[in-house]
Design a protein around this motif. Structure first.
Motif, PDB file in Angstrom:
ATOM      1  N   ASN A   1       5.598 -18.702   6.180  1.00  0.00           N
ATOM      2  CA  ASN A   1       5.271 -17.288   6.327  1.00  0.00           C
ATOM      3  C   ASN A   1       4.755 -16.732   5.008  1.00  0.00           C
ATOM      4  O   ASN A   1       5.501 -16.590   4.046  1.00  0.00           O
ATOM      5  CB  ASN A   1       6.507 -16.517   6.781  1.00  0.00           C
ATOM      6  N   ALA A   2       3.461 -16.416   4.962  1.00  0.00           N
ATOM      7  CA  ALA A   2       2.850 -15.883   3.739  1.00  0.00           C
ATOM      8  C   ALA A   2       3.074 -14.389   3.581  1.00  0.00           C
ATOM      9  O   ALA A   2       2.663 -13.810   2.566  1.00  0.00           O
ATOM     10  CB  ALA A   2       1.350 -16.177   3.736  1.00  0.00           C
ATOM     11  N   GLY A   3       3.702 -13.767   4.559  1.00  0.00           N
ATOM     12  CA  GLY A   3       3.990 -12.348   4.465  1.00  0.00           C
ATOM     13  C   GLY A   3       2.925 -11.479   5.092  1.00  0.00           C
ATOM     14  O   GLY A   3       1.829 -11.948   5.448  1.00  0.00           O
ATOM     15  N   PRO A   4       3.201 -10.191   5.240  1.00  0.00           N
ATOM     16  CA  PRO A   4       2.301  -9.286   5.957  1.00  0.00           C
ATOM     17  C   PRO A   4       0.943  -9.098   5.297  1.00  0.00           C
ATOM     18  O   PRO A   4      -0.030  -8.773   5.976  1.00  0.00           O
ATOM     19  CB  PRO A   4       3.083  -7.966   5.999  1.00  0.00           C
TER      20      PRO A   4
ATOM     21  N   GLY B   1      -1.241 -11.918   6.633  1.00  0.00           N
ATOM     22  CA  GLY B   1      -1.181 -12.166   8.064  1.00  0.00           C
ATOM     23  C   GLY B   1      -2.529 -11.939   8.722  1.00  0.00           C
ATOM     24  O   GLY B   1      -3.496 -11.502   8.098  1.00  0.00           O
ATOM     25  N   ALA B   2      -2.579 -12.203  10.012  1.00  0.00           N
ATOM     26  CA  ALA B   2      -3.840 -12.106  10.758  1.00  0.00           C
ATOM     27  C   ALA B   2      -4.419 -10.698  10.713  1.00  0.00           C
ATOM     28  O   ALA B   2      -5.637 -10.524  10.572  1.00  0.00           O
ATOM     29  CB  ALA B   2      -3.614 -12.541  12.206  1.00  0.00           C
ATOM     30  N   ARG B   3      -3.566  -9.679  10.810  1.00  0.00           N
ATOM     31  CA  ARG B   3      -4.073  -8.300  10.821  1.00  0.00           C
ATOM     32  C   ARG B   3      -4.654  -7.914   9.472  1.00  0.00           C
ATOM     33  O   ARG B   3      -5.709  -7.276   9.389  1.00  0.00           O
ATOM     34  CB  ARG B   3      -2.958  -7.332  11.221  1.00  0.00           C
ATOM     35  N   ALA B   4      -3.972  -8.291   8.404  1.00  0.00           N
ATOM     36  CA  ALA B   4      -4.475  -7.970   7.068  1.00  0.00           C
ATOM     37  C   ALA B   4      -5.788  -8.702   6.803  1.00  0.00           C
ATOM     38  O   ALA B   4      -6.719  -8.143   6.204  1.00  0.00           O
ATOM     39  CB  ALA B   4      -3.435  -8.334   6.012  1.00  0.00           C
ATOM     40  N   ARG B   5      -5.891  -9.950   7.234  1.00  0.00           N
ATOM     41  CA  ARG B   5      -7.135 -10.697   7.040  1.00  0.00           C
ATOM     42  C   ARG B   5      -8.272 -10.079   7.846  1.00  0.00           C
ATOM     43  O   ARG B   5      -9.418 -10.038   7.394  1.00  0.00           O
ATOM     44  CB  ARG B   5      -6.938 -12.165   7.417  1.00  0.00           C
ATOM     45  N   ALA B   6      -7.953  -9.573   9.017  1.00  0.00           N
ATOM     46  CA  ALA B   6      -8.984  -8.904   9.826  1.00  0.00           C
ATOM     47  C   ALA B   6      -9.487  -7.646   9.128  1.00  0.00           C
ATOM     48  O   ALA B   6     -10.696  -7.348   9.145  1.00  0.00           O
ATOM     49  CB  ALA B   6      -8.416  -8.560  11.203  1.00  0.00           C
ATOM     50  N   VAL B   7      -8.575  -6.910   8.514  1.00  0.00           N
ATOM     51  CA  VAL B   7      -8.964  -5.712   7.766  1.00  0.00           C
ATOM     52  C   VAL B   7      -9.866  -6.096   6.596  1.00  0.00           C
ATOM     53  O   VAL B   7     -10.855  -5.409   6.301  1.00  0.00           O
ATOM     54  CB  VAL B   7      -7.702  -4.963   7.270  1.00  0.00           C
TER      55      VAL B   7
ATOM     56  N   ALA C   1       6.531  -2.907  -0.647  1.00  0.00           N
ATOM     57  CA  ALA C   1       6.294  -1.478  -0.439  1.00  0.00           C
ATOM     58  C   ALA C   1       5.329  -1.205   0.711  1.00  0.00           C
ATOM     59  O   ALA C   1       5.396  -0.152   1.350  1.00  0.00           O
ATOM     60  CB  ALA C   1       5.742  -0.847  -1.712  1.00  0.00           C
ATOM     61  N   VAL C   2       4.415  -2.131   0.962  1.00  0.00           N
ATOM     62  CA  VAL C   2       3.384  -1.920   1.986  1.00  0.00           C
ATOM     63  C   VAL C   2       3.340  -3.116   2.931  1.00  0.00           C
ATOM     64  O   VAL C   2       3.207  -4.259   2.479  1.00  0.00           O
ATOM     65  CB  VAL C   2       1.989  -1.724   1.350  1.00  0.00           C
ATOM     66  N   GLU C   3       3.445  -2.837   4.214  1.00  0.00           N
ATOM     67  CA  GLU C   3       3.310  -3.885   5.212  1.00  0.00           C
ATOM     68  C   GLU C   3       2.268  -3.536   6.259  1.00  0.00           C
ATOM     69  O   GLU C   3       1.798  -4.420   6.979  1.00  0.00           O
ATOM     70  CB  GLU C   3       4.652  -4.137   5.913  1.00  0.00           C
ATOM     71  N   ASP C   4       1.889  -2.277   6.343  1.00  0.00           N
ATOM     72  CA  ASP C   4       0.983  -1.804   7.378  1.00  0.00           C
ATOM     73  C   ASP C   4      -0.468  -2.027   6.964  1.00  0.00           C
ATOM     74  O   ASP C   4      -0.941  -1.418   5.997  1.00  0.00           O
ATOM     75  CB  ASP C   4       1.229  -0.318   7.629  1.00  0.00           C
ATOM     76  N   PRO C   5      -1.209  -2.876   7.668  1.00  0.00           N
ATOM     77  CA  PRO C   5      -2.622  -3.106   7.343  1.00  0.00           C
ATOM     78  C   PRO C   5      -3.466  -1.840   7.402  1.00  0.00           C
ATOM     79  O   PRO C   5      -4.512  -1.757   6.751  1.00  0.00           O
ATOM     80  CB  PRO C   5      -3.072  -4.117   8.400  1.00  0.00           C
ATOM     81  N   ARG C   6      -3.009  -0.838   8.153  1.00  0.00           N
ATOM     82  CA  ARG C   6      -3.778   0.410   8.223  1.00  0.00           C
ATOM     83  C   ARG C   6      -3.802   1.119   6.879  1.00  0.00           C
ATOM     84  O   ARG C   6      -4.808   1.721   6.506  1.00  0.00           O
ATOM     85  CB  ARG C   6      -3.196   1.323   9.313  1.00  0.00           C
ATOM     86  N   PHE C   7      -2.695   1.052   6.137  1.00  0.00           N
ATOM     87  CA  PHE C   7      -2.693   1.647   4.804  1.00  0.00           C
ATOM     88  C   PHE C   7      -3.603   0.859   3.870  1.00  0.00           C
ATOM     89  O   PHE C   7      -4.309   1.438   3.039  1.00  0.00           O
ATOM     90  CB  PHE C   7      -1.279   1.692   4.218  1.00  0.00           C
TER      91      PHE C   7
ATOM     92  N   TRP D   1       0.897   2.506  -3.443  1.00  0.00           N
ATOM     93  CA  TRP D   1       1.923   2.246  -2.435  1.00  0.00           C
ATOM     94  C   TRP D   1       2.139   3.400  -1.459  1.00  0.00           C
ATOM     95  O   TRP D   1       2.908   3.269  -0.517  1.00  0.00           O
ATOM     96  CB  TRP D   1       3.247   1.898  -3.115  1.00  0.00           C
ATOM     97  N   SER D   2       1.490   4.532  -1.692  1.00  0.00           N
ATOM     98  CA  SER D   2       1.697   5.679  -0.809  1.00  0.00           C
ATOM     99  C   SER D   2       0.458   6.555  -0.805  1.00  0.00           C
ATOM    100  O   SER D   2      -0.424   6.410  -1.667  1.00  0.00           O
ATOM    101  CB  SER D   2       2.897   6.511  -1.276  1.00  0.00           C
ATOM    102  N   ALA D   3       0.418   7.493   0.132  1.00  0.00           N
ATOM    103  CA  ALA D   3      -0.714   8.423   0.205  1.00  0.00           C
ATOM    104  C   ALA D   3      -0.798   9.272  -1.057  1.00  0.00           C
ATOM    105  O   ALA D   3      -1.899   9.548  -1.562  1.00  0.00           O
ATOM    106  CB  ALA D   3      -0.574   9.310   1.441  1.00  0.00           C
TER     107      ALA D   3
END
Length: 339
Positions: A249-252, A255-261, A215-221, A186-188
């Motif tokens: 809404n399936a959540g972050p 989402g499209a960004r997470a699927r792209a990652v 805890a995590v919503e950012d696809p970059r993480f 969940w964190s660095a």
């Protein structure tokens, strides 16, 4: 390419010393799909939760039992999830709770019993209280049972320091390739600690991060975490929270960004549809869990919903129902038909 006589001899000797499990079996086909997520995004793999213990809304087998695992294998699941703890004398055993009361004929804590003592504890089918002929199994025993048929996902109940020991058990059976261990990330800081533990376990360790949307919503993480382990798969926890009704809404994490990652990293998105005792239905699946699929009779709103939102792995307490619905609706591709 022409090989030298020495190279050919080396290959022959390597084949003679390679464990049988590495030669083939259904796990080879499953691993091909696991390692090539982008090629297999039209196939949903199924994981039997706690080894496979429920069917049609009822507990049929003792959890983490040989009988449950054998049934899951017969159904055609790709993976069984096993919970791992340690005995007083340091042997890895398969057991969900830290206590023995709920699932065995014994009482007390697992860690306070030697392996010999645990081998006197018969597994019990929860709810009925029926004692089976099985006793608490070791990790090695369960891996020997699954070898060549299904992959094993280890839910490590002991913490990151035990990853190396568990992988060593699998390695000793020639099965490191067939086992996936997981931990929450969940964190660095947590990522760095887990990465060190996985590194200590050896380069043949298959690791899966668990990432939860509370805890995590950012696809970059997510991208950073998957790259750190060269992960083939990520367990996404889509909490229901206080939601009273179903939402589109399936959540972050889906989402499209997470699927792209996920596509960029060529890894699978895993969702859990199993229920949690005394918590609302679908608590780790945004309300869309096994109860809605099986007891309420709306599998399309669970297995279909998650497949359409990018999940290519579903961990469920209802592997039979999930497989049947997914196969009937074109979400699974038979094994042995493609190369």
């Amino acid at each position: 390419m022409r090989r030298s006589i020495f190279a050919s001899l080396a290959l022959v000797l390597a084949a003679m010393t390679t464990p049988v499990a590495a030669e083939g079996g259904r796990t080879r086909e499953i691993l091909e799909r696991l390692e090539n997520a982008n090629r297999w995004r039209d196939h949903v793999m199924i994981v039997a939760h706690r080894g496979g213990w429920k069917e049609d809304g009822a507990i049929r087998w003792a959890e983490n039992s040989r009988a449950g695992v054998r049934h899951a294998i017969a159904l055609g699941v790709e993976m069984v999830e096993l919970d791992v703890r340690a005995s007083k004398d340091g042997e890895y055993v398969v057991m969900h709770d830290d206590g023995l009361d709920r699932t065995t004929s014994c009482r007390g804590e697992v860690k306070q019993r030697t392996l010999a003592e645990l081998k006197t504890c018969r597994l019990v089918i929860e709810g009925t209280g029926q004692a089976t002929g099985e006793v608490v199994p070791t990790l090695a025993e369960m891996l020997a049972l699954t070898r060549g048929d299904v992959l094993v996902n280890i839910d490590n109940k002991l913490g990151p320091d035990h990853i190396a020991g568990m992988i060593a058990v699998a390695r000793g059976l020639g099965m490191a390739d067939e086992v996936i261990v997981k931990e929450n990330v969940w964190s660095a800081e947590r990522l760095a600690a887990i990465r060190a533990a996985v590194g200590a376990a050896g380069p043949d360790t298959r690791f899966m991060p668990i990432i939860a949307d509370d805890a995590v919503e950012d696809p970059r993480f997510i991208e950073t975490a998957t790259a750190a382990f060269a992960a083939d798969i990520v367990e996404m926890v889509a909490w229901r929270g206080e939601r009273r009704q179903l939402s589109e809404n399936a959540g972050p994490l889906f989402g499209a960004r997470a699927r792209a990652v996920a596509v960029r990293g060529d890894w699978h998105l895993w969702v859990n549809t199993y229920p949690i005792v005394n918590l609302p239905s679908g608590f780790v699946a945004r309300g869309r869990g096994d109860e809605l699929a099986v007891q309420a009779g709306f599998p399309e709103e669970v297995y279909g919903y998650w497949a359409e939102r990018g999940a290519t792995v579903i961990q469920t307490d209802e592997p039979k129902a999930a497989i049947e619905w997914l196969e009937s609706n074109g979400y699974r591709i038979p094994y042995g038909l493609t190369n």
